[in-house]
Design an enzyme around this catalytic site. Structure first.
Site, short mmCIF file in Angstrom:
data_model
loop_
_atom_site.label_atom_id
_atom_site.label_comp_id
_atom_site.label_asym_id
_atom_site.label_seq_id
_atom_site.Cartn_x
_atom_site.Cartn_y
_atom_site.Cartn_z
N LYS A 20 12.90 -22.49 11.15
CA LYS A 20 13.05 -21.52 12.24
C LYS A 20 12.21 -21.95 13.44
CE LYS A 20 11.73 -17.09 11.39
NZ LYS A 20 10.74 -16.62 12.39
N SER A 21 10.95 -22.28 13.21
CA SER A 21 10.07 -22.64 14.33
C SER A 21 10.60 -23.86 15.07
CB SER A 21 8.67 -22.98 13.81
OG SER A 21 8.06 -21.85 13.27
N ARG A 25 12.13 -24.23 19.06
CA ARG A 25 11.57 -25.20 20.02
C ARG A 25 12.61 -26.20 20.49
NH1 ARG A 25 7.90 -22.67 17.09
NH2 ARG A 25 5.70 -22.65 17.73
N GLY A 92 9.38 -12.60 17.59
CA GLY A 92 8.12 -12.80 18.30
C GLY A 92 8.07 -14.19 18.93
N SER A 165 -2.97 -18.71 16.96
CA SER A 165 -1.54 -18.47 17.07
C SER A 165 -0.83 -19.63 17.75
CB SER A 165 -1.30 -17.17 17.86
OG SER A 165 0.04 -17.14 18.30
N GLN A 167 2.14 -19.50 18.66
CA GLN A 167 3.01 -18.94 19.70
C GLN A 167 2.27 -18.87 21.03
OE1 GLN A 167 4.35 -15.23 18.02
NE2 GLN A 167 5.78 -16.24 16.62
N ASP A 312 2.63 -17.31 7.07
CA ASP A 312 3.92 -16.72 6.70
C ASP A 312 4.17 -16.77 5.19
OD1 ASP A 312 4.41 -16.16 9.34
OD2 ASP A 312 5.69 -17.89 9.69
N ARG A 343 2.07 -6.51 7.18
CA ARG A 343 2.37 -7.06 5.85
C ARG A 343 1.30 -6.71 4.81
NH1 ARG A 343 5.20 -12.70 7.91
NH2 ARG A 343 7.16 -11.69 8.42
N ARG A 386 10.39 -11.23 5.22
CA ARG A 386 9.51 -11.84 4.19
C ARG A 386 9.12 -10.82 3.12
NH1 ARG A 386 9.71 -16.67 5.99
NH2 ARG A 386 9.44 -17.12 8.19
C1 S3P Z 1 5.43 -19.08 14.62
C2 S3P Z 1 4.07 -18.92 14.57
C3 S3P Z 1 3.41 -17.94 13.69
C4 S3P Z 1 4.35 -17.47 12.59
C5 S3P Z 1 5.72 -17.14 13.09
C6 S3P Z 1 6.35 -18.34 13.76
C7 S3P Z 1 5.96 -20.07 15.58
O1 S3P Z 1 3.05 -16.81 14.45
O2 S3P Z 1 3.79 -16.37 11.92
O3 S3P Z 1 6.54 -16.72 12.02
O4 S3P Z 1 7.14 -20.48 15.44
O5 S3P Z 1 5.20 -20.48 16.48
P1 S3P Z 1 1.66 -16.79 15.27
O6 S3P Z 1 1.73 -17.81 16.33
O7 S3P Z 1 1.60 -15.40 15.86
O8 S3P Z 1 0.59 -17.03 14.26
#
Ligand code: S3P
Length: 427
Positions: A20-21, A25, A92, A165, A167, A312, A343, A386
């Site tokens: 997914k990540s 990107r 997010g 983070s 993100q 995660d 969670r 999850r």
């Molecule tokens: C992610 C970063 C993580 C993760 C999320 C995906 C990403 O969050 O929990 O499921 O793709 O950058 P955080 O950056 O808030 O830790």
């Protein structure tokens, strides 16, 4: 209500949905670059489609051929004005990374999301981007969606992380990429580095020096082609299945094994487990096969910086801990409270409903081996994929005694989860 037949064990090989990540990107940098980017084996899920739709809305042409996304773009400088609100749905990653992409833009954009996303903190990206000159306004002390990003004069600078983070780091780097000069982000703990890998792949001028990541502004990036590996976070549920069901022997093929993601493997090894890893390639994004046979998890304590590299996968560790030889204590994991659900609270209330002994801390929990279960326990997903997946594993363990509420949220990362685990079930 959904009920399940009790399973005995799980045997065989499986490929899990793509990462997914990395898919997010790839869509983002493919849209920011000039030319035709081919993303083979992308994750097709509601989260990644939220990112895809956002860029289509800004004039990028994305052809979704299910097993491939073809992204045609004239580059980030040619994005069209988003003429309506961008709905990031449950994602997010979409929201926070888009905040970075859009903050240097000459247009105003408005981001919002679903009932869960509008309760998640956005101040963590708004604050560092504002330190770079961004003009972003959001609900309740500049922390919650909807957020409005106004045109502003941004500048490159050094930003120190306040929260572990990826993100937030990615938002800063994606904004920095569009600014004159060099932007540096200093992490306290190394978080997932897919943005850095993807930036390098697209030819950005990126330097990583320990925990300091610097990117120089560029006028254009050139399109790329690559294949997305399986998602380690989805593979982790098969580790739980193997640990919970006696006699299981599962191989997950072609799964991403980037070290900044596989903290769970490090922890399980330190708790005495044997997991075979066959690394196939460790160039762009490392990947390979992992094989795990049933073995009993020993108890122990999991805390410290490693948590950032398994954030995660904590639900997977938690459900496995119910079947361990001794209690498992998880600390330093307060970030779990601001995921798709809280969670910590979701796991604690479900495990209590099941009859387990579990202690709740502000930053984690202590889970005791399960002695007896409450027949007819109802496990709630809290609309969090999850949490839903560990509930399904528990439902397979105890059969129709366990009742589940919604499973629609599986579409966020692993729409075929139930079909896939049932395909490995041995009777
Ligand atoms: C992610 C970063 C993580 C993760 C999320 C995906 C990403 O969050 O929990 O499921 O793709 O950058 P955080 O950056 O808030 O830790």
């Amino acid at each position: 209500m959904i009920t399940f037949e009790k399973a005995v064990k799980f045997i065989g090989e499986i490929e899990v949905p793509s990462d997914k990540s990395i898919t997010h990107r790839a869509l983002i940098l493919g849209s920011m670059a000039e030319g035709v980017t081919l993303i083979n084996k992308p994750l097709l899920s509601t989260d990644t489609l939220a990112t895809l739709n956002a860029f289509e809305f800004m004039g990028v042409d994305v052809m979704n051929e299910i097993t491939r996304f073809t992204v045609r773009s004239d580059g980030y400088k040619k994005f069209k004005e988003p003429l309506n609100v961008i709905n990031c749905m449950n994602s997010g990653t979409t929201t926070r990374l888009l905040a970075g992409v859009l903050s240097p833009s000459k247009y105003t954009s408005i981001l919002t999301g679903d009932a869960s996303l509008i309760k998640r903190p956005m101040g963590r990206v708004i604050k560092p981007l504002s330190m770079m000159g961004a003009d972003i306004r959001a609900r309740v002390d500049n922390n919650f969606l909807p957020m409005t990003i106004h045109p502003s004069k941004m500048f490159s600078t050094k930003i120190e992380s306040e929260v572990n983070s990826a993100q937030v780091k990615s938002a800063v780097l994606l904004a920095g990429l569009q600014l004159e000069g060099e932007t540096t982000y200093i992490e306290k703990v190394v978080t997932r580095d897919h943005t850095e890998n993807m930036l390098k792949r697209f030819g950005a001028d990126l330097k990583v020096d320990g925990n300091d990541i610097s990117v120089k502004g560029v006028d254009s990036l050139s399109a790329q082609s690559f294949t997305v590996p399986g998602d380690f976070s989805s593979a982790a549920y098969y580790i739980a299945l193997a640990l919970i069901f006696e006699g299981s022997d599962i191989t997950v093929k072609d799964v991403g094994l980037n070290k900044t993601r596989t903290g769970l493997l490090t922890v399980l090894k330190s708790l005495g487990l044997v997991i075979d890893i066959d690394m196939k390639d460790d160039a762009f994004e490392p990947y390979g096969d992992i094989r795990i046979k049933h073995q009993k998890l020993k108890g122990g304590s999991v805390t410290g910086d490693i948590i950032a590299n398994m954030i995660d996968e904590i639900p997977v560790l938690a459900v496995s801990a119910l079947f361990s030889e001794a209690p498992v204590e998880i600390r330093n994991a307060k970030e779990l409270r601001v995921k798709e659900s809280d969670r910590i609270s979701a796991i604690v209330s479900n495990f209590k409903a099941l009859g387990a002994k579990i202690e709740e801390f502000d930053d984690g929990m202590k889970i005791y081996p399960l002695e007896k279960i409450n027949k007819g326990a109802k496990l709630k997903s809290y609309h969090d994929h999850r949490i839903a997946m560990i509930n399904i594993i528990l439902a397979k363990k105890f059969g129709i005694d366990i009742l589940l509420d919604d499973i629609d949220c599986l579409n966020v990362s692993y729409p075929e989860f139930i079909v896939d685990i049932i395909s490995l079930e041995e009777v």
